[in-house]
Write a protein that holds these residues in place. Sequence first.
Motif, PDB file in Angstrom:
ATOM      1  N   PHE A  53     -19.798  74.424  -7.777  1.00 33.77           N
ATOM      2  CA  PHE A  53     -20.673  75.502  -8.232  1.00 33.77           C
ATOM      3  C   PHE A  53     -21.852  75.693  -7.283  1.00 33.77           C
ATOM      4  N   PHE A  54     -22.351  74.595  -6.711  1.00 38.73           N
ATOM      5  CA  PHE A  54     -23.409  74.759  -5.709  1.00 38.73           C
ATOM      6  C   PHE A  54     -22.864  75.510  -4.502  1.00 38.73           C
ATOM      7  N   PHE A  55     -21.661  75.128  -4.042  1.00 39.70           N
ATOM      8  CA  PHE A  55     -21.054  75.833  -2.914  1.00 39.70           C
ATOM      9  C   PHE A  55     -20.990  77.329  -3.189  1.00 39.70           C
ATOM     10  N   ASP A  56     -20.563  77.716  -4.394  1.00 42.19           N
ATOM     11  CA  ASP A  56     -20.411  79.127  -4.732  1.00 42.19           C
ATOM     12  C   ASP A  56     -21.754  79.846  -4.702  1.00 42.19           C
ATOM     13  N   ASP A  57     -22.774  79.249  -5.316  1.00 43.54           N
ATOM     14  CA  ASP A  57     -24.093  79.894  -5.363  1.00 43.54           C
ATOM     15  C   ASP A  57     -24.765  79.889  -3.991  1.00 43.54           C
ATOM     16  N   HIS A  58     -24.578  78.804  -3.238  1.00 41.70           N
ATOM     17  CA  HIS A  58     -25.137  78.709  -1.885  1.00 41.70           C
ATOM     18  C   HIS A  58     -24.510  79.764  -0.981  1.00 41.70           C
ATOM     19  N   PHE A  59     -23.194  79.910  -1.074  1.00 38.75           N
ATOM     20  CA  PHE A  59     -22.480  80.907  -0.280  1.00 38.75           C
ATOM     21  C   PHE A  59     -22.941  82.316  -0.654  1.00 38.75           C
ATOM     22  N   LEU A  60     -23.142  82.540  -1.942  1.00 39.27           N
ATOM     23  CA  LEU A  60     -23.631  83.836  -2.417  1.00 39.27           C
ATOM     24  C   LEU A  60     -24.974  84.167  -1.780  1.00 39.27           C
ATOM     25  N   GLU A  61     -25.897  83.219  -1.812  1.00 39.77           N
ATOM     26  CA  GLU A  61     -27.245  83.454  -1.281  1.00 39.77           C
ATOM     27  C   GLU A  61     -27.224  83.675   0.230  1.00 39.77           C
TER      28      GLU A  61
END
Length: 773
Positions: free
Chosen positions: A86-94
């Motif tokens: 989930f961090f990967f997903d949000d980090h990639f989004l940002e």
Amino acid sequence: MEPFILPDFYLPHPARLNPNEQHAREHSTAWARRMGMLDTPGPSGELVWTEDDLASHDYALMCAYTHPDCDAAMLDLVTDWYVWVFFFDDHFLELYKYSRDLAGAKAHLDRLDLFMTEPGQDGPEPANPAEAGLADLWARTVPQMSGAWRSRFRASTHNLAVESLWELDNISRGRIANPMEYVEMRRRVGGAPWSANLVEVAVGAEVPDGLAALRPMRVLRDTFADAVHLRNDIFSYQREVQQEGENSNAILVLETFLDLPTQQAADLVNNLITSRLQQFENTALTEVPIMFAENASPPQDQFAVGLYVKGLQDWQSGGHEWHARSSRYMNSEAAGAPGLDGPRLGGPAGFGTAAARPFPNVAAEERRAKQHSHAAHARAGGHLPIPDLFMPFTFRTSPHLDDARRHNLAWAEDMGMFQNVPGVPGGELWDAPRFVEFDFAHCASMIHADASPGDLDLSSDWLAWGTYGDDLFPAQFGRARNIIGAKAQNARLALFLPLDVGPTPEAVTPVERGLADLWRRTAGPMSTPARRQFRTAVTDMTASWIWELANQVQNRIPDPVDYMEMRRATFGSDLTMGLARIAHGDLVPDTVYQTRVMRQLDNSAQDYACLTNDLFSYQKEIQFENEIHNMVFVMQSFLDCDRLRARDIVARLMGERIRQFQHIVAVEMPVMFDEHGLSEAARAMLTNYARELEDWMSGILEWHARCARYTETGLHARFGGLEAAPEAAAAAAVSMATTAAAATAERFAHAPRPTGLGIAATRFAERIRSGQT
């Protein structure tokens, strides 16, 4: 304002909570802090995650629900994996989705692969929390598992990361995927196959490598993935679509494709969740035991698969419970949501109340009953007017057509395809005049317009053989529900496909003689890898005939996803496309064919051709043959609409698929060529392959438009007064289903009430006894 009311979800299994939840919460928070996830700023300068964000998402609660039986150490490990993803997903989004930075995104994702090392290898020094977390988790996890599992998990982790570029590309183009593309790609980017791999770790039982690739295990994984992803799309629609500007969401896809209001689209997505879960149950209870028997699986392998299936089941129920509670999602009206005074889902709300929700979900059970009771209703087929179909390519015809026609007729007669067939009413499946009307050589002359005379003969013969087998199995084995005989015949067919092109048994039926002859002529010039790939295409097609018969035996209409994926095999798409790939040799690396670009190129072309057949063959299959395997009929059943509405949806899907094909050829293939550093010769070969697929689609459409096999006049001439046959078949099917249901009810009448995998069968038996089915 929430954009829609949450639907009434199908929840067949109670959620349970792991007692080590708090330990996992404390451990994962400390781990995330140590990896740097709680002090990493995005481009705006604001932190991607704060500790409050992590606490409100509560991944420890999610993992305690989805993995209720593992010990504290294992729950810690699993929770860390979900914190990372989930961090990967949000980090990639940002970092990349908001800025549409495709180049930076690709470089970021390419580096992640370097941290999934083989034993004894060292990865690079991590440069960000996503890399640090992956390196730490990989080292803690893979020593416990086999090399086969490691390969599967590496592939699913790679897909999870790399296919984020597909979402980013769609966002940058303002493009919303078509439904078939969306389901396929959501499995790769959505992470549920990755979760299924982690289930094996959590339950301490790997799926045996010899079973992992078989259809029952693949269906369990895919139905699990689809239900997980579609449920997430419902709960996350408000955040993803309305707040973050995402366009990778099933509700949005159906809103756009079917022109539906949001509430109806959400309800339809929920219907598909129900359908996928019910197929999961059907596969676990009917296909998995047969798989064990056919593969002589030892008890330890059966036990491992049972633990895995139970783990997927726990994940479904626990994942729903977490979505109903997490601050990450729209869930103010979900049963179990914090602070909810009254339930919306027909049961008590609050902590731990999932198990108290009443069974059955009436709408879900009505859907299941309808899916298995189509034969109880007289089905008026009738002529289906063909709408305007988008076809941007012009068909071409081989100059060797006349010679191919003469050869094809003589070959079919030599193989015995005009002989009487045991078990077929009247004994006759095909005759020479009918074969001439089918004109397979005409189809081959368009789909392989540049073929040499010998290759055109070979292509024509493959088309004749595949169609003969497709007609033979339902006629010889389907009417009698003789699935054992069908499987025995199918098992013999594999004996005529030796990889060394060596001796084979004596062929005793036309379908065996035809296959033996075609294999010798086709496989001889091939390399061993090409031979193995082409053999798989043939066996996938013949296995799909058994899938159709199994649905007939169960009186089951497949759902749209299952149907479309199997339709490519029943149509023989890989087989006919494989003939075009023979000439490619080793010039194009096999890894290129496995890229998203090439898979989607093939799938979009295959779907257009398969759906073409379904439109033209609707009257033949539904009115005259009492068939169920037709996308128009599948859509009628799933959407509860008339055949004209279903026809128009199928035609629109064809248009979307061929436009996707055009975009891939014009935009995505050149980029893929550069990424893989392909030679000019390889680029030219793949570009020509795309042109061959254009011929393939346009030729198939033209052949269907002219072939007497599908015209109303030809159908009445062939079937005569058999229009009433569906009603007789319906009565027989209902009688058989009733007898089978009564036997099932009796079998379970005195059994103790089970938990886990057996609960669905018992509930079904209870409904039989109470007259609900």
